[in-house]
Design a protein around this motif. Sequence first.
Motif, short mmCIF file in Angstrom:
data_model
loop_
_atom_site.label_atom_id
_atom_site.label_comp_id
_atom_site.label_asym_id
_atom_site.label_seq_id
_atom_site.Cartn_x
_atom_site.Cartn_y
_atom_site.Cartn_z
N VAL A 245 0.83 -1.20 0.00
CA VAL A 245 0.00 0.00 0.00
C VAL A 245 0.86 1.25 0.00
CG1 VAL A 245 -1.64 1.35 1.37
CG2 VAL A 245 -1.97 -1.09 1.10
N ILE A 246 1.85 1.26 0.90
CA ILE A 246 2.73 2.42 0.97
C ILE A 246 3.54 2.53 -0.31
CG2 ILE A 246 4.52 3.57 2.31
CD1 ILE A 246 2.44 3.14 4.21
N ALA A 248 2.85 1.51 -3.39
CA ALA A 248 2.07 2.00 -4.52
C ALA A 248 1.83 3.50 -4.39
CB ALA A 248 0.74 1.26 -4.60
N THR A 249 1.56 3.96 -3.17
CA THR A 249 1.33 5.39 -2.96
C THR A 249 2.57 6.18 -3.34
OG1 THR A 249 -0.09 4.84 -1.09
CG2 THR A 249 0.65 7.11 -1.27
N LEU A 257 -3.97 0.86 -6.97
CA LEU A 257 -3.73 0.18 -5.70
C LEU A 257 -4.86 -0.77 -5.32
CD1 LEU A 257 -2.32 -0.31 -3.03
CD2 LEU A 257 -3.29 1.81 -2.17
N ILE A 310 10.70 1.17 2.70
CA ILE A 310 9.32 1.01 3.12
C ILE A 310 9.18 -0.13 4.12
CG2 ILE A 310 7.03 0.31 2.30
CD1 ILE A 310 7.60 1.87 -0.23
N PHE A 313 10.25 1.10 7.39
CA PHE A 313 9.30 2.08 7.90
C PHE A 313 8.10 1.38 8.52
CE2 PHE A 313 7.07 5.87 8.47
CZ PHE A 313 5.90 5.93 7.75
N LEU A 317 6.70 1.37 12.40
CA LEU A 317 5.33 1.70 12.78
C LEU A 317 4.70 0.57 13.57
CD1 LEU A 317 3.97 3.26 9.49
CD2 LEU A 317 4.59 4.48 11.55
N GLU A 320 5.72 0.54 17.06
CA GLU A 320 5.09 1.61 17.82
C GLU A 320 3.64 1.26 18.13
OE1 GLU A 320 2.84 4.00 16.30
OE2 GLU A 320 2.67 5.28 18.07
N ARG A 324 -0.91 -1.48 13.47
CA ARG A 324 -0.78 -0.52 12.39
C ARG A 324 -0.92 -1.17 11.01
NH1 ARG A 324 -2.18 4.12 12.98
NH2 ARG A 324 -0.81 4.45 14.75
N THR A 327 -4.44 -1.68 10.18
CA THR A 327 -5.12 -0.41 9.90
C THR A 327 -4.82 0.04 8.48
OG1 THR A 327 -4.83 0.20 12.21
CG2 THR A 327 -5.49 1.94 10.70
N ILE A 328 -3.55 -0.10 8.07
CA ILE A 328 -3.19 0.31 6.73
C ILE A 328 -3.98 -0.49 5.70
CG2 ILE A 328 -1.31 0.38 5.05
CD1 ILE A 328 0.62 0.86 7.34
N THR A 331 -7.62 0.52 5.66
CA THR A 331 -7.83 1.79 4.95
C THR A 331 -7.85 1.56 3.46
OG1 THR A 331 -6.44 2.81 6.64
CG2 THR A 331 -7.04 4.16 4.76
N LYS A 334 -10.82 0.18 1.84
CA LYS A 334 -12.00 1.01 1.63
C LYS A 334 -11.97 1.68 0.25
CE LYS A 334 -12.56 2.02 6.51
NZ LYS A 334 -12.26 3.00 7.56
N LEU A 335 -10.86 1.54 -0.46
CA LEU A 335 -10.83 2.08 -1.81
C LEU A 335 -11.69 1.19 -2.70
CD1 LEU A 335 -7.00 2.77 -2.09
CD2 LEU A 335 -8.79 4.37 -1.50
#
Lengths: 464, 372
Positions: A245-246, A248-249, A257, A310, A313, A317, A320, A324, A327-328, A331, A334-335
């Motif tokens: 996801v990250i 592709a963004t 995506l 990535i 990264f 996350l 932390e 996460r 969640t990614i 999200t 939902k596209l």
Amino acid sequence: MACNSGNCQSNCSQNEQVAQDDSIPAPTTGSDDGANNQQQQGVCLKCKVSPPISSGGGGSGDEARFCGDCFRTNLFGKFRLAVTSHAMITPSDNVLVAFSGGVASRVALQFVHDMQQRAQRNYEASKDRSLPVFGVGVAFVDESTVCSISNDEVEEAIQEMKSTVLELAPPVKQFHVVPSVSLYSSGSSDEKDRLMKLIGAVDDVTGKDDFLMHLRMWALQKVASENGYTKLVLGLCTSKIACHVIAATVKGQGYSLSADIQYVDARWQVPIVLPLRDCTAQELNILCRIDGLKTLQLVNDHPSGINGLISSFVRLLQEENPSRESTIVRTAGKLTPFHFNRLPEINDSSVPLATLRRQKRYNLKPQESISSESFCPICNSPVINSDLPSCGSLKPFKFREFAASCCPSCQFQILPQDQSSMKEFYSLLPEGLVSRSKHKDNDNLDMLREQVQDCLLSNSDDET
Amino acid sequence: MEEGNKIPKSASSRLCCRCNERKPALKRPKTLEQICRKCFYEVFEEEIHQVIVGNQLFKAGERVAIGASGGKDSTVLAYVMSELNRRHNYGLDLFLLSVDEGITGYRDDSLETVKRNEVQYGLPLKIVSYKELYGWTMDEIVKVIGLKNNCTFCGVFRRQALDRGAAYLKVDKLVTGHNADDIAETVLLNILRGDVARLSRCTSITTGEDGPIPRCKPFKYTYEKEIVIYPCSYCKNLNQNHTYAYFKKLDYFSTECIYSPNAYRGFAREFIKDLERIRPRAIVDIIKSGENFRISTSTKMPEQGTCERCGYISSQKWCKACVLLEGLNRGLPKLGIGRSRGLENGNGNRKDMEQNGDVRSIESKQCGSLDF
């Protein structure tokens, strides 16, 4: 003195003993588990009988909460739900499992095998033998010609994989070793050279990484269709999808995506299904460990360039906040998906009604009528029309036409920038990739025609 | 790790790629082209002009307020806006609008910079302060709530403060200095946090057209690094990392907000900095992805209403600023922070105050332990 109650106020030795036991701290496995452990005192949360996987402290939340059996059941449950609700595997299917030797594909293979075994038992137990058992094959893409792995290492790995697949029988599974050069039609003598030159023509580190990944997918598609497989199972898990996801963004592929991250991807000749989509890498790791599933790591797991950045990264996350990754993926989920992100409705009578009903329910309703999407010939992602040049502007040269039909991301990071290098690059491409870009348009036309068939008065295409 | 330079090097690569006359003074962060100082100014200003014209951001005769913090983005914005307004005859009436959050050692210094900008650029200045509007400074707020959710308070309050200042000035539009890096960070943040509704709006160059005052971001495609290079100044650089001291001398204040280290945005910012080093164009690629995400327009968007307490635009009965203020005034620092879960929560805590403003007796409540 007889004391059998903790409420006894007298200072008897029994009381002191109880007090001592209570003061021993319960095994700490994670700050949020501290409270639970105090109450559960080392039993699985689900069955409340067996001890959790790691009762001695350490380990992640799941290991401290569940016993091995419940954990496995839970994980297999996620797999099975994905498969049944999206009708990923039906009795008449011949399923190819893409196997890299890594954790995710090992679990995918294991779970597919478990499912197949179950189906086999049911078949043998049933009187009328009405439901056939789906077939399973395993494919490993051998990239030793293009990656810096020694032949011995690869040979050893292949032998290990062969033995793993042999153990997963009955039912017997065929094991295919797919060398990268198989993309070229057999008979071309210099295929290895061509492939090396092709890869070498890509300057960008990330582009090369991605190009290899795309070639891997085309190789899998080729072996799947040549051997009569009807579905391709990938072990893509939540964690990998979060990274995608990250990625592709970051590479400007926001439009396509949603096509890559659904349970089903039917834009390929052999549809791709992702039954492990809801499982995290951590869960898969735990399963491999507790079940002793052998995994091996041939390809470098720390890619350089943007992909490596990535993954570190996302790892950061995840440390932390352990949820996460989910969640990614949620999200991105939902596209709006594409029309090819659902399997065509099955008309097979051998498929049980329940499966058909479930498929109808979970099949994503088409939001819009089928649009004639254009696909990048390299990465197969849908390209927005505005990114394509108008027809007729580049006709004379095939390589220019090809370059113009690629998505902006591939154009930037994979294709060579100057004309002569591009021309050479085009000449080095496997024939399948080049001719495919022409076929796809016809497929779209057929699909559109199907939609409007009942309104057409004439069957001929050259109506004015 | 730098990837192969995509720009083909010409035989005489010792001259500016644009004018081919002067020696290059820098490598443009956005494109890695070698360019001389004069051409850099021209290209920088021209690109912004194209963004303004191409997206039809302004109409002649409009009154436009420039959100000015005294930092590099808004200072360069003020300078470039007044310069382009003059050069291309936009016909705009420009103002400077500044917000005083009441952060000692940070905002009081940067406001001095804005006051100097007022004189230097000849643009009338209006300052709105949190103390005036809400009765609280950020210093006071942080003393009460600590360093975890302070950015939420500041952001919500600032938005309303800017709108109120804009209304006072009777302007038609507000421009802010949000640059490409900011927007890319926001896209990533919204993905990480699961906010699809915001994801669909955050890449728009103009927002709030159906609200009190439309805002636009002329720097949407401008790289932060280029904004820093553009105006380097000699003086007052407390945290200056860059050494292009011989470029345009614009006066600006450069420190990080003293309360910001814990912001979650920091993750995204670090990542983007690393990304830029590998592939500079990735920043605009993120923005492009954000624009192209397939987000259904039927995604439930909040309904627009007005706040019962202050009349500001709001999708709930009370606007967020009023909810937060209520929390502050009643000693409930967590009021309005986190997701709304309804009145009861599983642990059997006593009822939280409802969002519709019903005032319940608070003697029995514990400060700071009530999460919505």
